[in-house]
Design an enzyme around this catalytic site. Sequence first.
Site, PDB file in Angstrom:
ATOM      1  N   ASN A  10      45.301  27.744  30.916  1.00  0.00           N
ATOM      2  CA  ASN A  10      44.063  28.110  30.215  1.00  0.00           C
ATOM      3  C   ASN A  10      43.977  27.283  28.932  1.00  0.00           C
ATOM      4  OD1 ASN A  10      41.993  29.345  28.827  1.00  0.00           O
ATOM      5  ND2 ASN A  10      43.057  31.294  28.527  1.00  0.00           N
ATOM      6  N   TRP A  11      43.084  26.293  28.945  1.00  0.00           N
ATOM      7  CA  TRP A  11      42.990  25.393  27.789  1.00  0.00           C
ATOM      8  C   TRP A  11      42.275  26.041  26.600  1.00  0.00           C
ATOM      9  CZ3 TRP A  11      41.326  19.933  30.062  1.00  0.00           C
ATOM     10  CH2 TRP A  11      42.349  19.474  30.900  1.00  0.00           C
ATOM     11  N   LYS A  12      41.627  27.169  26.829  1.00  0.00           N
ATOM     12  CA  LYS A  12      40.844  27.821  25.768  1.00  0.00           C
ATOM     13  C   LYS A  12      39.841  26.805  25.195  1.00  0.00           C
ATOM     14  CE  LYS A  12      44.629  30.995  25.209  1.00  0.00           C
ATOM     15  NZ  LYS A  12      45.405  31.887  24.368  1.00  0.00           N
ATOM     16  N   HIS A 103      39.803  38.241  29.449  1.00  0.00           N
ATOM     17  CA  HIS A 103      40.865  37.761  28.557  1.00  0.00           C
ATOM     18  C   HIS A 103      40.756  38.484  27.217  1.00  0.00           C
ATOM     19  CE1 HIS A 103      43.309  35.168  26.052  1.00  0.00           C
ATOM     20  NE2 HIS A 103      43.841  34.685  27.164  1.00  0.00           N
ATOM     21  N   GLU A 105      41.031  37.524  24.306  1.00  0.00           N
ATOM     22  CA  GLU A 105      40.253  36.823  23.271  1.00  0.00           C
ATOM     23  C   GLU A 105      38.759  37.041  23.484  1.00  0.00           C
ATOM     24  OE1 GLU A 105      42.137  32.999  23.704  1.00  0.00           O
ATOM     25  OE2 GLU A 105      43.982  33.840  22.851  1.00  0.00           O
ATOM     26  N   GLY A 179      50.295  33.519  22.228  1.00  0.00           N
ATOM     27  CA  GLY A 179      50.399  32.552  21.133  1.00  0.00           C
ATOM     28  C   GLY A 179      51.381  32.959  20.040  1.00  0.00           C
ATOM     29  N   SER A 217      52.891  33.536  25.835  1.00  0.00           N
ATOM     30  CA  SER A 217      54.015  32.725  25.368  1.00  0.00           C
ATOM     31  C   SER A 217      54.948  32.245  26.483  1.00  0.00           C
ATOM     32  CB  SER A 217      54.813  33.468  24.282  1.00  0.00           C
ATOM     33  OG  SER A 217      54.007  33.640  23.133  1.00  0.00           O
ATOM     34  N   GLY A 238      48.760  29.509  28.161  1.00  0.00           N
ATOM     35  CA  GLY A 238      47.814  28.986  27.171  1.00  0.00           C
ATOM     36  C   GLY A 238      48.361  27.731  26.525  1.00  0.00           C
ATOM     37  N   GLY A 239      48.971  27.888  25.351  1.00  0.00           N
ATOM     38  CA  GLY A 239      49.430  26.739  24.549  1.00  0.00           C
ATOM     39  C   GLY A 239      50.229  25.709  25.333  1.00  0.00           C
TER      40      GLY A 239
HETATM   41  P1  PGA Z   1      49.795  31.526  25.305  1.00  0.00           P
HETATM   42  O1  PGA Z   1      48.397  32.117  25.817  1.00  0.00           O
HETATM   43  O2  PGA Z   1      50.498  30.978  26.510  1.00  0.00           O
HETATM   44  O3  PGA Z   1      49.415  30.462  24.314  1.00  0.00           O
HETATM   45  O4  PGA Z   1      50.551  32.653  24.689  1.00  0.00           O
HETATM   46  C1  PGA Z   1      48.319  32.823  27.016  1.00  0.00           C
HETATM   47  C2  PGA Z   1      46.901  33.231  27.299  1.00  0.00           C
HETATM   48  O5  PGA Z   1      46.146  33.523  26.361  1.00  0.00           O
HETATM   49  O6  PGA Z   1      46.491  33.281  28.467  1.00  0.00           O
END
Ligand code: PGA
Length: 255
Positions: A10-12, A103, A105, A179, A217, A238-239
């Site tokens: 997930n590149w956000k 999600h 966010e 994150g 994470s 994510g990251g």
């Molecule tokens: P992260 O994000 O791997 O940066 O913790 C995961 C996500 O939001 O899907």
Amino acid sequence: MPTRALIVGNWKMNGLGPGGLGLDGIALADALGARLSSGPPPRCELVLAPPATLIARVASALKGASIALAGQDCHAEPSGAHTGDVSAEMLKDAGCRYVIVGHSERRRDHGETDVAVRAKAAAAHRAGLIAILCVGESEAERTRGNAEAVVERQLRGSLPATANATNTVLAYEPVWAIGSRRTPSTAEIAAMHALARKAVGARWADAAGARVLYGGSVKAANARQILGIPGVDGALVGGASLDATEFWAIAQSCP
Ligand code: PGA
């Protein structure tokens, strides 16, 4: 039982680069495509979720490589007067096979409720997309001992009647682990995945094939341990998905 693990990047709101806007998503897609065409194939299914404006360009950069695409969100309606939104049908047209819904966010930044998430998941099914439906507790909810009740409530409220193991993937993502470089313990992840599986067990005729991803994470250094936990069918990353080497190492960590 599910056959292959699913690893979703997930590149956000990243990937526009160069020009001071950070990572170059097309270069990242190229790098992943090159690894797929030159090395042994990973034992997992790979999915990338770029921002909506990059989906078509990433699709063309990946042409031929076996990486599926996902939207990061969709509107519940197929079309209409909804300024700034993207429908599930539009994502499908752009080349997506999946869409992430619910999600944390989105729940945080856009006030999305379980009812809204349920409508989005139903929209994904209407469009022929697989919904990746996210649930997860906040840190305060876990501290109060409410984590399981919260996840149960989110699952009950956000799974539409159309959902089944073929058109829906669940993702357990504790908000406090996203994150943060912190992850729940192996036992906590196993317990929550068992809970999610039980929640759909009574509702889905094909529940034996349900896929439950872990997110929060995940990186190359902990992927093998997390992906080896019973009941973990893959990861929502994510990251670490913004770095081809990291993401590839995670993909190679699938049992
Ligand atoms: P992260 O994000 O791997 O940066 O913790 C995961 C996500 O939001 O899907």
